[in-house]
Design an enzyme around this catalytic site. Sequence first.
Site, PDB file in Angstrom:
ATOM      1  N   HIS A  89       1.137  -1.276  -0.027  1.00 41.55           N
ATOM      2  CA  HIS A  89      -0.037   0.005  -0.068  1.00 41.55           C
ATOM      3  C   HIS A  89       0.940   1.193  -0.058  1.00 41.55           C
ATOM      4  CE1 HIS A  89       1.278  -0.442   4.199  1.00 41.55           C
ATOM      5  NE2 HIS A  89       1.268   1.053   4.194  1.00 41.55           N
ATOM      6  N   HIS A 129       5.753   6.246  -1.122  1.00 40.20           N
ATOM      7  CA  HIS A 129       6.638   5.134  -1.496  1.00 40.20           C
ATOM      8  C   HIS A 129       5.673   3.891  -1.053  1.00 40.20           C
ATOM      9  CE1 HIS A 129       7.070   5.669   2.977  1.00 40.20           C
ATOM     10  NE2 HIS A 129       6.877   4.166   2.794  1.00 40.20           N
TER      11      HIS A 129
HETATM   12  O1  3AM Z   1       3.918   2.455   4.228  1.00 47.54           O
HETATM   13  P1  3AM Z   1       5.121   2.039   5.266  1.00 47.54           P
HETATM   14  O2  3AM Z   1       5.079   0.369   5.148  1.00 47.54           O
HETATM   15  O3  3AM Z   1       6.326   2.676   4.798  1.00 47.54           O
HETATM   16  O4  3AM Z   1       6.123   1.867   8.384  1.00 47.54           O
HETATM   17  C1  3AM Z   1       4.800   1.745   8.772  1.00 47.54           C
HETATM   18  C2  3AM Z   1       4.020   1.599   7.530  1.00 47.54           C
HETATM   19  O5  3AM Z   1       4.708   2.502   6.547  1.00 47.54           O
HETATM   20  C3  3AM Z   1       4.186   3.094   9.288  1.00 47.54           C
HETATM   21  O6  3AM Z   1       2.891   3.190   8.741  1.00 47.54           O
HETATM   22  C4  3AM Z   1       2.770   2.407   7.852  1.00 47.54           C
HETATM   23  C5  3AM Z   1       1.597   1.608   8.227  1.00 47.54           C
HETATM   24  O7  3AM Z   1       2.018   0.586   9.448  1.00 47.54           O
HETATM   25  N1  3AM Z   1       4.732   3.373  10.693  1.00 47.54           N
HETATM   26  C6  3AM Z   1       4.478   2.411  11.619  1.00 47.54           C
HETATM   27  N2  3AM Z   1       4.893   2.845  12.783  1.00 47.54           N
HETATM   28  C7  3AM Z   1       5.160   4.169  12.436  1.00 47.54           C
HETATM   29  C8  3AM Z   1       5.465   5.339  13.561  1.00 47.54           C
HETATM   30  N3  3AM Z   1       5.539   5.073  14.801  1.00 47.54           N
HETATM   31  C9  3AM Z   1       5.012   4.508  11.225  1.00 47.54           C
HETATM   32  N4  3AM Z   1       5.151   5.474  10.490  1.00 47.54           N
HETATM   33  C10 3AM Z   1       5.499   6.533  11.406  1.00 47.54           C
HETATM   34  N5  3AM Z   1       5.575   6.441  12.935  1.00 47.54           N
END
Ligand code: 3AM
Length: 186
Positions: free
Chosen positions: A37, A121
Amino acid sequence: MIRLFVALQLPEEHRLLLLRLQGGLPNVRWVPEENLHLTLRFVGDVDKHVATDLDEELAAIDSDAFALRLRGVGHFDRRGAARALWAGIETSPELSTLQSRIEKAAVRAGLEPERRKFHPHVTLARLKGFPLDRLAGYMNDYAGFSAPPFTVSSFALMSSRLHKDGSIYTPEAEYELRQNLHLAYA
Ligand code: 3AM
């Protein structure tokens, strides 16, 4: 409490194209196809009433559907080693506008403003500090990656629940964008 984020879901065809980028690196946790996603706003753990306010604010966003294209690969690093590997998104003013509307909606719902710059991304893999020199071959192989454009006709409020085999993402609400004639006849 519920753990939330706002995301674009990808068409199945594009998720399958991304699967082709997943391979050839050792000790890497590839993101399963159903979890691919594009995060527009990480929310985190919130109370039910904040989730309800956020849902109302997101539902009030009035934006047009637009076309988006996946292009290139890259990585996020920490302390000189890669932590995440991703597919990039072609620059899109429409995506930036939607993201900033979502950010304003989140703040209106009572969330702290996001301080980090938006870097669109699709995460392909999480890595435990992968040495950058060992990523060079992969980056070179997939530098020319691109996929046909797809129409973004909605965005979603997703929940994330941790299970022993990884995170389970569930769309809790979906917000339609306005179809415009230009895209409808493209
Ligand atoms: O889309 P991506 O996979 O890059 O890394 C987590 C994921 O991003 C991010 O939120 C998305 C859905 O889980 N994520 C998880 N914990 C986070 C945090 N504490 C976070 N982004 C920012 N701060």
